[in-house]
Write a protein that holds these residues in place. Structure first.
Motif, PDB file in Angstrom:
ATOM      1  N   THR A   3       1.418  -1.454   0.062  1.00 26.82           N
ATOM      2  CA  THR A   3      -0.414   0.102   0.134  1.00 26.82           C
ATOM      3  C   THR A   3       0.705   1.175   0.072  1.00 26.82           C
ATOM      4  N   LEU A   4       2.004   1.512   0.651  1.00 26.79           N
ATOM      5  CA  LEU A   4       2.667   2.255   0.845  1.00 26.79           C
ATOM      6  C   LEU A   4       3.468   2.831  -0.442  1.00 26.79           C
ATOM      7  N   GLU A   5       4.037   1.774  -1.626  1.00 24.48           N
ATOM      8  CA  GLU A   5       4.962   1.689  -2.583  1.00 24.48           C
ATOM      9  C   GLU A   5       3.939   2.394  -4.013  1.00 24.48           C
ATOM     10  N   VAL A   6       2.115   1.740  -3.490  1.00 26.88           N
ATOM     11  CA  VAL A   6       1.387   2.224  -4.133  1.00 26.88           C
ATOM     12  C   VAL A   6       0.716   4.206  -4.342  1.00 26.88           C
ATOM     13  N   ALA A   7       0.818   4.351  -3.323  1.00 28.65           N
ATOM     14  CA  ALA A   7       0.838   5.628  -2.767  1.00 28.65           C
ATOM     15  C   ALA A   7       1.737   6.471  -2.896  1.00 28.65           C
ATOM     16  N   GLN A   8       2.727   5.762  -2.817  1.00 31.17           N
ATOM     17  CA  GLN A   8       3.958   6.963  -3.269  1.00 31.17           C
ATOM     18  C   GLN A   8       4.030   6.481  -4.320  1.00 31.17           C
ATOM     19  N   ARG A   9       3.694   6.199  -5.592  1.00 34.82           N
ATOM     20  CA  ARG A   9       3.396   6.246  -6.632  1.00 34.82           C
ATOM     21  C   ARG A   9       2.468   6.347  -7.559  1.00 34.82           C
ATOM     22  N   TYR A  10       1.653   6.644  -6.965  1.00 37.20           N
ATOM     23  CA  TYR A  10      -0.003   7.870  -7.314  1.00 37.20           C
ATOM     24  C   TYR A  10       1.014   8.773  -7.192  1.00 37.20           C
ATOM     25  N   VAL A  11       1.457   9.646  -5.670  1.00 36.04           N
ATOM     26  CA  VAL A  11       1.833  11.037  -5.141  1.00 36.04           C
ATOM     27  C   VAL A  11       2.838  11.049  -6.395  1.00 36.04           C
ATOM     28  N   GLU A  12       3.818  10.564  -6.787  1.00 34.52           N
ATOM     29  CA  GLU A  12       4.411  10.212  -8.046  1.00 34.52           C
ATOM     30  C   GLU A  12       4.518  11.142  -9.203  1.00 34.52           C
ATOM     31  N   LEU A  13       3.664  10.084  -9.560  1.00 34.77           N
ATOM     32  CA  LEU A  13       3.452  10.294 -11.114  1.00 34.77           C
ATOM     33  C   LEU A  13       2.613  11.146 -11.152  1.00 34.77           C
ATOM     34  N   ASP A  14       1.939  12.276 -10.019  1.00 40.61           N
ATOM     35  CA  ASP A  14       0.583  13.155 -10.315  1.00 40.61           C
ATOM     36  C   ASP A  14       1.598  14.778  -9.957  1.00 40.61           C
ATOM     37  N   LYS A  15       2.578  14.523  -9.400  1.00 38.82           N
ATOM     38  CA  LYS A  15       3.472  14.842  -8.980  1.00 38.82           C
ATOM     39  C   LYS A  15       4.102  15.790 -10.498  1.00 38.82           C
ATOM     40  N   GLN A  16       4.621  14.830 -11.184  1.00 39.63           N
ATOM     41  CA  GLN A  16       5.630  14.821 -12.248  1.00 39.63           C
ATOM     42  C   GLN A  16       4.079  15.358 -13.283  1.00 39.63           C
ATOM     43  N   GLY A  17       3.357  15.303 -13.662  1.00 44.06           N
ATOM     44  CA  GLY A  17       2.307  16.109 -14.275  1.00 44.06           C
ATOM     45  C   GLY A  17       1.852  14.535 -15.295  1.00 44.06           C
ATOM     46  N   LEU A  18       2.054  12.700 -14.641  1.00 37.30           N
ATOM     47  CA  LEU A  18       1.580  12.357 -15.539  1.00 37.30           C
ATOM     48  C   LEU A  18       0.192  11.120 -14.464  1.00 37.30           C
ATOM     49  N   SER A  19      -0.603  12.022 -14.599  1.00 41.30           N
ATOM     50  CA  SER A  19      -1.796  11.070 -13.963  1.00 41.30           C
ATOM     51  C   SER A  19      -2.492  11.003 -14.809  1.00 41.30           C
ATOM     52  N   HIS A  20      -2.048  10.764 -16.252  1.00 34.66           N
ATOM     53  CA  HIS A  20      -2.726  10.466 -16.605  1.00 34.66           C
ATOM     54  C   HIS A  20      -2.103   8.338 -16.460  1.00 34.66           C
ATOM     55  N   GLN A  21      -1.238   7.714 -16.013  1.00 36.29           N
ATOM     56  CA  GLN A  21       0.037   6.851 -15.837  1.00 36.29           C
ATOM     57  C   GLN A  21      -0.790   6.888 -15.279  1.00 36.29           C
ATOM     58  N   ILE A  22      -1.670   6.687 -14.108  1.00 37.67           N
ATOM     59  CA  ILE A  22      -2.492   6.549 -12.693  1.00 37.67           C
ATOM     60  C   ILE A  22      -3.097   5.856 -13.037  1.00 37.67           C
ATOM     61  N   GLN A  23      -4.281   5.284 -13.741  1.00 40.10           N
ATOM     62  CA  GLN A  23      -4.385   4.752 -13.991  1.00 40.10           C
ATOM     63  C   GLN A  23      -4.561   3.163 -14.725  1.00 40.10           C
ATOM     64  N   PRO A  24      -3.891   3.524 -15.423  1.00 44.76           N
ATOM     65  CA  PRO A  24      -3.144   1.964 -16.169  1.00 44.76           C
ATOM     66  C   PRO A  24      -1.921   1.501 -15.305  1.00 44.76           C
ATOM     67  N   GLU A  25      -1.545   2.330 -14.727  1.00 41.90           N
ATOM     68  CA  GLU A  25      -0.566   1.064 -13.618  1.00 41.90           C
ATOM     69  C   GLU A  25      -0.564   0.991 -12.530  1.00 41.90           C
ATOM     70  N   LEU A  26      -1.978   2.010 -11.968  1.00 50.25           N
ATOM     71  CA  LEU A  26      -2.115   1.087 -10.236  1.00 50.25           C
ATOM     72  C   LEU A  26      -3.458   1.037 -10.300  1.00 50.25           C
ATOM     73  N   TYR A  27      -4.362   1.270 -11.108  1.00 52.48           N
ATOM     74  CA  TYR A  27      -5.604   0.220 -10.678  1.00 52.48           C
ATOM     75  C   TYR A  27      -5.938  -1.111 -11.288  1.00 52.48           C
ATOM     76  N   ALA A  28      -7.021  -1.346 -10.901  1.00 54.77           N
ATOM     77  CA  ALA A  28      -7.639  -3.078 -10.331  1.00 54.77           C
ATOM     78  C   ALA A  28      -8.436  -2.861 -12.237  1.00 54.77           C
ATOM     79  N   ASP A  29      -8.440  -3.552 -12.468  1.00 50.28           N
ATOM     80  CA  ASP A  29     -10.030  -3.692 -13.854  1.00 50.28           C
ATOM     81  C   ASP A  29     -11.487  -3.173 -13.111  1.00 50.28           C
ATOM     82  N   ASP A  30     -11.416  -3.833 -12.285  1.00 55.30           N
ATOM     83  CA  ASP A  30     -12.853  -4.382 -11.267  1.00 55.30           C
ATOM     84  C   ASP A  30     -13.045  -2.672 -10.323  1.00 55.30           C
TER      85      ASP A  30
END
Length: 119
Positions: A3-30
């Motif tokens: 959970t910590l790694e997912v959280a850190q990656r979420y914030v990292e992508l957002d702060k880098q302006g890469l929010s479009h990568q968050i769902q494909p990389e970090l979200y489950a299909d369901d």
């Protein structure tokens, strides 16, 4: 990922302006998403990655001008993490506004399975 790694990656992508990568990389299909009553971007509750993508697309189409945004560092507890986030934005037909919210995410098997927003 934990959970910590997912959280850190979420914030990292957002702060880098890469929010479009968050769902494909970090979200489950369901995964599912819950918004407060009166959410202007579409339905209050959606389930499945395709429905989340459609919701995000509709919200993006409502934006006339984006002036900036932020995402706090995550707070992690068990299978959940939370961030404060917001944007300085002009929605179509609306005056410029600051939107602030708290987002809570649930993680299972290294993927986000639920998001809920409070504003």
């Amino acid at each position: 990922m934990t959970t910590l790694e997912v959280a850190q990656r979420y914030v990292e992508l957002d702060k880098q302006g890469l929010s479009h990568q968050i769902q494909p990389e970090l979200y489950a299909d369901d995964c599912e998403s819950i918004e407060p009553m009166g959410f202007m971007g579409g339905p209050q509750h959606v389930k499945g990655i395709d429905a989340l993508r459609e919701k995000a697309k509709r919200f993006g189409e409502m934006i006339e001008e984006m002036y900036g945004g932020y995402c706090s560092e995550p707070i992690v507890g068990g299978n959940f993490f939370s961030v404060a986030m917001g944007m300085d934005v002009k929605m179509k037909g609306q005056p410029r506004m600051q939107m602030d919210e708290i987002a809570v995410f649930e993680v299972k098997d290294g993927k986000i399975v639920k998001e809920q927003f409070f504003f």
